[in-house]
Scaffold this motif. Sequence first.
Motif, PDB file in Angstrom:
ATOM      1  N   HIS A 131       0.784  -1.132   0.100  1.00  0.00           N
ATOM      2  CA  HIS A 131      -0.135   0.021   0.019  1.00  0.00           C
ATOM      3  C   HIS A 131       0.743   1.229  -0.090  1.00  0.00           C
ATOM      4  O   HIS A 131       0.334   2.339  -0.499  1.00  0.00           O
ATOM      5  CB  HIS A 131      -0.955  -0.009   1.086  1.00  0.00           C
ATOM      6  N   ALA A 132       1.956   1.074   0.568  1.00  0.00           N
ATOM      7  CA  ALA A 132       2.925   2.394   0.623  1.00  0.00           C
ATOM      8  C   ALA A 132       3.484   2.754  -0.526  1.00  0.00           C
ATOM      9  O   ALA A 132       4.111   3.759  -0.906  1.00  0.00           O
ATOM     10  CB  ALA A 132       3.988   2.254   1.674  1.00  0.00           C
ATOM     11  N   ASP A 133       3.562   1.609  -1.633  1.00  0.00           N
ATOM     12  CA  ASP A 133       4.108   2.036  -2.967  1.00  0.00           C
ATOM     13  C   ASP A 133       3.231   1.865  -4.113  1.00  0.00           C
ATOM     14  O   ASP A 133       2.871   0.915  -4.464  1.00  0.00           O
ATOM     15  CB  ASP A 133       5.255   0.805  -3.157  1.00  0.00           C
ATOM     16  N   PRO A 134       2.800   3.216  -4.551  1.00  0.00           N
ATOM     17  CA  PRO A 134       1.509   3.022  -5.481  1.00  0.00           C
ATOM     18  C   PRO A 134       1.869   2.218  -6.719  1.00  0.00           C
ATOM     19  O   PRO A 134       1.058   1.642  -7.557  1.00  0.00           O
ATOM     20  CB  PRO A 134       1.842   4.498  -6.082  1.00  0.00           C
ATOM     21  N   GLU A 135       3.197   2.144  -7.334  1.00  0.00           N
ATOM     22  CA  GLU A 135       3.510   1.375  -8.487  1.00  0.00           C
ATOM     23  C   GLU A 135       3.470  -0.050  -8.262  1.00  0.00           C
ATOM     24  O   GLU A 135       2.710  -0.746  -9.116  1.00  0.00           O
ATOM     25  CB  GLU A 135       4.965   1.848  -8.917  1.00  0.00           C
ATOM     26  N   LEU A 136       3.885  -0.364  -7.159  1.00  0.00           N
ATOM     27  CA  LEU A 136       3.677  -1.901  -6.812  1.00  0.00           C
ATOM     28  C   LEU A 136       2.105  -2.177  -6.735  1.00  0.00           C
ATOM     29  O   LEU A 136       1.801  -3.178  -7.060  1.00  0.00           O
ATOM     30  CB  LEU A 136       4.475  -2.266  -5.420  1.00  0.00           C
ATOM     31  N   TYR A 137       1.477  -1.259  -5.916  1.00  0.00           N
ATOM     32  CA  TYR A 137      -0.088  -1.657  -5.679  1.00  0.00           C
ATOM     33  C   TYR A 137      -0.549  -1.650  -6.974  1.00  0.00           C
ATOM     34  O   TYR A 137      -1.500  -2.619  -7.134  1.00  0.00           O
ATOM     35  CB  TYR A 137      -0.606  -0.471  -4.563  1.00  0.00           C
ATOM     36  N   ALA A 138      -0.364  -0.724  -7.776  1.00  0.00           N
ATOM     37  CA  ALA A 138      -1.015  -0.759  -9.064  1.00  0.00           C
ATOM     38  C   ALA A 138      -0.625  -2.081  -9.852  1.00  0.00           C
ATOM     39  O   ALA A 138      -1.644  -2.898 -10.407  1.00  0.00           O
ATOM     40  CB  ALA A 138      -0.630   0.232 -10.041  1.00  0.00           C
ATOM     41  N   ALA A 139       0.688  -2.547  -9.746  1.00  0.00           N
ATOM     42  CA  ALA A 139       0.683  -3.890 -10.499  1.00  0.00           C
ATOM     43  C   ALA A 139       0.294  -5.070  -9.865  1.00  0.00           C
ATOM     44  O   ALA A 139       0.039  -6.100 -10.547  1.00  0.00           O
ATOM     45  CB  ALA A 139       2.583  -3.940 -10.338  1.00  0.00           C
ATOM     46  N   LEU A 140       0.033  -4.924  -8.647  1.00  0.00           N
ATOM     47  CA  LEU A 140      -0.695  -6.224  -8.063  1.00  0.00           C
ATOM     48  C   LEU A 140      -1.942  -6.245  -8.019  1.00  0.00           C
ATOM     49  O   LEU A 140      -2.568  -7.082  -7.671  1.00  0.00           O
ATOM     50  CB  LEU A 140      -0.118  -6.505  -6.499  1.00  0.00           C
ATOM     51  N   THR A 141      -2.625  -5.301  -8.181  1.00  0.00           N
ATOM     52  CA  THR A 141      -4.157  -4.827  -8.168  1.00  0.00           C
ATOM     53  C   THR A 141      -4.679  -4.817  -9.576  1.00  0.00           C
ATOM     54  O   THR A 141      -5.870  -4.950  -9.798  1.00  0.00           O
ATOM     55  CB  THR A 141      -4.760  -3.911  -7.229  1.00  0.00           C
ATOM     56  N   THR A 142      -4.113  -4.561 -10.599  1.00  0.00           N
ATOM     57  CA  THR A 142      -4.396  -4.114 -11.817  1.00  0.00           C
ATOM     58  C   THR A 142      -4.819  -5.607 -12.668  1.00  0.00           C
ATOM     59  O   THR A 142      -3.860  -6.383 -12.633  1.00  0.00           O
ATOM     60  CB  THR A 142      -3.538  -3.293 -12.692  1.00  0.00           C
ATOM     61  N   ASP A 143      -6.008  -5.679 -13.038  1.00  0.00           N
ATOM     62  CA  ASP A 143      -6.396  -6.844 -13.946  1.00  0.00           C
ATOM     63  C   ASP A 143      -5.756  -6.644 -15.262  1.00  0.00           C
ATOM     64  O   ASP A 143      -6.204  -5.825 -16.137  1.00  0.00           O
ATOM     65  CB  ASP A 143      -7.955  -6.957 -13.956  1.00  0.00           C
ATOM     66  N   HIS A 144      -4.588  -7.352 -15.849  1.00  0.00           N
ATOM     67  CA  HIS A 144      -4.090  -7.264 -17.031  1.00  0.00           C
ATOM     68  C   HIS A 144      -4.865  -8.282 -18.242  1.00  0.00           C
ATOM     69  O   HIS A 144      -4.314  -8.018 -19.346  1.00  0.00           O
ATOM     70  CB  HIS A 144      -2.776  -7.669 -17.052  1.00  0.00           C
ATOM     71  N   GLY A 145      -6.019  -8.783 -17.594  1.00  0.00           N
ATOM     72  CA  GLY A 145      -6.839  -9.473 -18.510  1.00  0.00           C
ATOM     73  C   GLY A 145      -6.299 -10.862 -19.184  1.00  0.00           C
ATOM     74  O   GLY A 145      -6.980 -11.527 -20.057  1.00  0.00           O
ATOM     75  N   GLU A 146      -5.233 -11.299 -18.530  1.00  0.00           N
ATOM     76  CA  GLU A 146      -4.376 -12.680 -19.292  1.00  0.00           C
ATOM     77  C   GLU A 146      -4.774 -13.547 -17.765  1.00  0.00           C
ATOM     78  O   GLU A 146      -4.327 -13.117 -16.711  1.00  0.00           O
ATOM     79  CB  GLU A 146      -3.128 -12.261 -19.273  1.00  0.00           C
ATOM     80  N   ASP A 147      -5.016 -14.662 -18.362  1.00  0.00           N
ATOM     81  CA  ASP A 147      -5.245 -15.824 -17.109  1.00  0.00           C
ATOM     82  C   ASP A 147      -4.210 -16.873 -17.788  1.00  0.00           C
ATOM     83  O   ASP A 147      -4.728 -17.188 -18.651  1.00  0.00           O
ATOM     84  CB  ASP A 147      -6.701 -16.215 -16.890  1.00  0.00           C
TER      85      ASP A 147
END
Length: 156
Positions: free
Chosen positions: A129-145
């Motif tokens: 949560h303290a690192d916006p880039e890391l948070y975005a990378a871990l919570t963004t759905d990239h649409g690939e499964d």
Amino acid sequence: MSVLETNLSELLNKPKLTLAGLRGARRILLRRRDDEDLVLTTAARAEQDQEVMGATSRMFVEMMRTPEGRTLVLEVLPGAFPWVCYLPAHDVREFSVELVEALGAAAELDNTAAVAQLITEWRHTAEVHADPELYAALTTDHGEDYGPVPEPGAAA
């Protein structure tokens, strides 16, 4: 807390002199060259430590049974764990409940490993949560499964 640090070889070579250090220190930290360090204490002190941990844990569990106690725990968490400031409010509440439950169980089991693991996991969550880039990378759905992940050590 007073801790005497020495090498394990000192205990092996001069046991009486090394153990005499327990008169002035609560613990002796035995450094080992090729393995994890050890801590040596008296049985009475270990029992006292366990009694204090158990009493403290039971107190926190009972405090959490009241609204005032839950509020107080939430108020003191940032002082005890400064990294909670990065957690969303609902996660801070969840951490407080899980921590108190784990402390109560650890006291009953005489094993604090689960408490240490819980704190580590929540600290890592705060780091995300303290690192916006890391948070975005871990919570963004990239649409690939890529399908299910095999168990560690299982053949792919």
